[in-house]
Design an enzyme around this catalytic site. Structure first.
Site, mmCIF file in Angstrom:
data_model
loop_
_atom_site.group_PDB
_atom_site.id
_atom_site.type_symbol
_atom_site.label_atom_id
_atom_site.label_comp_id
_atom_site.label_asym_id
_atom_site.label_seq_id
_atom_site.Cartn_x
_atom_site.Cartn_y
_atom_site.Cartn_z
ATOM 1 N N LYS A 186 48.142 -75.100 -80.201
ATOM 2 C CA LYS A 186 49.502 -75.621 -80.002
ATOM 3 C C LYS A 186 49.540 -77.006 -80.639
ATOM 4 C CE LYS A 186 53.683 -75.313 -78.232
ATOM 5 N NZ LYS A 186 54.696 -74.367 -78.745
ATOM 6 N N ASP A 218 52.500 -69.672 -78.845
ATOM 7 C CA ASP A 218 53.712 -68.924 -78.476
ATOM 8 C C ASP A 218 53.986 -67.821 -79.492
ATOM 9 O OD1 ASP A 218 54.210 -70.987 -80.290
ATOM 10 O OD2 ASP A 218 56.128 -71.583 -79.404
ATOM 11 N N ASP A 242 42.801 -67.140 -71.895
ATOM 12 C CA ASP A 242 43.005 -66.461 -70.614
ATOM 13 C C ASP A 242 44.314 -65.680 -70.647
ATOM 14 O OD1 ASP A 242 42.600 -65.890 -67.802
ATOM 15 O OD2 ASP A 242 44.137 -67.407 -67.384
ATOM 16 N N ASP A 246 44.992 -61.290 -71.224
ATOM 17 C CA ASP A 246 45.730 -60.409 -70.299
ATOM 18 C C ASP A 246 46.873 -59.716 -71.041
ATOM 19 O OD1 ASP A 246 44.155 -61.195 -68.096
ATOM 20 O OD2 ASP A 246 45.898 -61.333 -66.761
HETATM 21 C C1 IPM Z 1 39.433 -64.474 -66.370
HETATM 22 C C2 IPM Z 1 39.957 -64.854 -65.006
HETATM 23 C C3 IPM Z 1 39.345 -66.193 -64.604
HETATM 24 C C4 IPM Z 1 39.794 -67.212 -65.624
HETATM 25 C C5 IPM Z 1 39.705 -66.646 -63.172
HETATM 26 C C6 IPM Z 1 39.235 -65.646 -62.147
HETATM 27 C C7 IPM Z 1 39.157 -68.007 -62.852
HETATM 28 O O1 IPM Z 1 41.336 -64.874 -65.014
HETATM 29 O O2 IPM Z 1 38.207 -64.310 -66.503
HETATM 30 O O3 IPM Z 1 40.234 -64.324 -67.287
HETATM 31 O O4 IPM Z 1 40.881 -67.793 -65.517
HETATM 32 O O5 IPM Z 1 39.025 -67.441 -66.570
HETATM 33 MG MG MG Z 2 42.213 -64.199 -66.841
#
Ligand code: IPM
Ligand code: MG
Length: 352
Positions: A186, A218, A242, A246
């Protein structure tokens, strides 16, 4: 091959049990497993989410198979006693700065993605996430402003050596696979990101064969779900990694499918010491019901065989078995199917 198994909280024990059963089914000579407490489970038993004996066991091992941590009954504890401190502490204490999160849509399983099938088909990327720095490990606190208002704060920083070593990991991965590298930051807003970008450019000089581009986070989020085919290797910091991992896992179809490897610099006899965990959390809402999909943990065990033990063939065997199980319709509730944890584990083992 000494493996510390740390099941943790929620669905952690269920999914690690299936991954352990897969490892045992391979009947690898010299495999020794130890089990230790982490997370809320450890807090309830020992008063700390990462007890000394667990850390000692982890240090002794050649690799760690980790389940998940997170326990709502611990939400009111002081931050240093919360379950998440177990995984953050292991990463930090063991120097596991390089997190590899491959995200790909299995061929023929594009329909499992919430994305349009023609878009989903292009999703096959490796996220290389820095894991021991950034705003995660900076100074933080809460204070009262002069105006008498409460204020929370967290310091974000990266040193050039931290950026350089993770950049090398990503460039090496891109070079080995013949893939382009996208560095995500960023830099239009953050000084931390400006330094990140400058250092990545310096490291790039060592890898003239790798096509490098830079992207704001973004935009990277948008491209991940609109043009995933443009990513090969994606290099980014701890916080952005992180979030993007996801996102990428949801785009694959389920967070229950994505494994990860967290590597440091220490070498074992046949590879690199590492911690292997699914990228999903402890899912307390379905814990103990035998519903969780163990595939992400099983695939994490495959990454362990590859990176820590140099057993590429065995790793590929596990990955092939998971892909065939999926293709044969062995799907958990996360993918719209009705197979439970044990049935999925058995289905994978039958196909090894
Ligand atoms: C991940 C999880 C962890 C992170 C948490 C559980 C602290 O979300 O491994 O992605 O944020 O790294
Ligand atoms: Mg995570």
């Amino acid at each position: 091959m000494k493996i510390a198994v740390l099941p943790g909280d929620g669905i952690g024990p269920e999914v690690t049990a299936e991954a352990v059963a897969v490892l045992e089914a391979l009947a690898l000579p010299g495999l020794t497993l130890f089990t230790g407490d982490v997370g809320g489970a450890a807090y309830h038993r020992h008063g700390h989410p990462l007890p000394e004996e667990t850390l000692a066991m982890a240090r002794e091992a050649d690799a760690i198979l980790f389940g998940a941590v997170g326990d709502p009954t611990c939400d009111a504890l002081e931050r240093h006693l919360r379950p998440e401190q177990a995984i953050l502490g292991l990463r930090k204490h063991l120097g596991l700065f390089a997190n590899l999160r491959p995200a790909k849509v299995f061929a023929g399983l594009e329909h499992l993605s919430p994305l349009r099938a023609d878009i989903a088909a292009g999703l096959d990327m490796l996220i290389v996430r820095e894991l021991t720095g950034d705003v995660y490990f900076g100074a933080k606190g809460q204070r009262t402003t002069d105006a008498g208002e409460r204020e929370g704060w967290d310091a974000m920083s990266y040193s050039e050596s931290e950026v350089r070593r993770i950049a090398h990991v990503a460039f090496r991965a891109a070079a080995a696979a013949g893939l382009p590298l996208t560095s995500v930051d960023k830099a239009n807003v953050l000084e931390t990101s400006q330094l990140w970008r400058d250092v990545v450019l310096e490291v790039a000089a060592d890898y003239p064969q790798v096509a490098l581009d830079h992207m704001y986070v973004d935009n990277a989020a948008m491209q991940t779900v609109s043009h995933p085919e443009r990513f090969g290797v994606l290099l980014t910091g701890n916080l952005f990694g992180d979030i993007l991992s996801d996102l990428a896992s949801a785009a694959v179809g389920s967070i229950g499918l994505l494994p990860s490897a967290s590597l440091g610099e220490r070498q074992t006899g046949h590879g690199t010491f590492g911690l292997y965990e699914p990228i999903h959390g402890s899912a307390p809402d379905i814990a103990g019901q035998g519903k969780a999909n163990p595939m992400a943990t099983i695939l994490s065990a495959a990454m362990m065989l590859r990176h820590s033990f140099g057993l590429e063939d065995q790793a590929a065997r596990i990955e092939g078995a998971v892909a065939r199980a999926l293709a044969d319709g062995i799907l958990g509730g996360d993918l719209g199917g009705s197979h439970g944890t044990a049935a999925i584990g058995a289905g994978v083992r039958e196909r090894l």
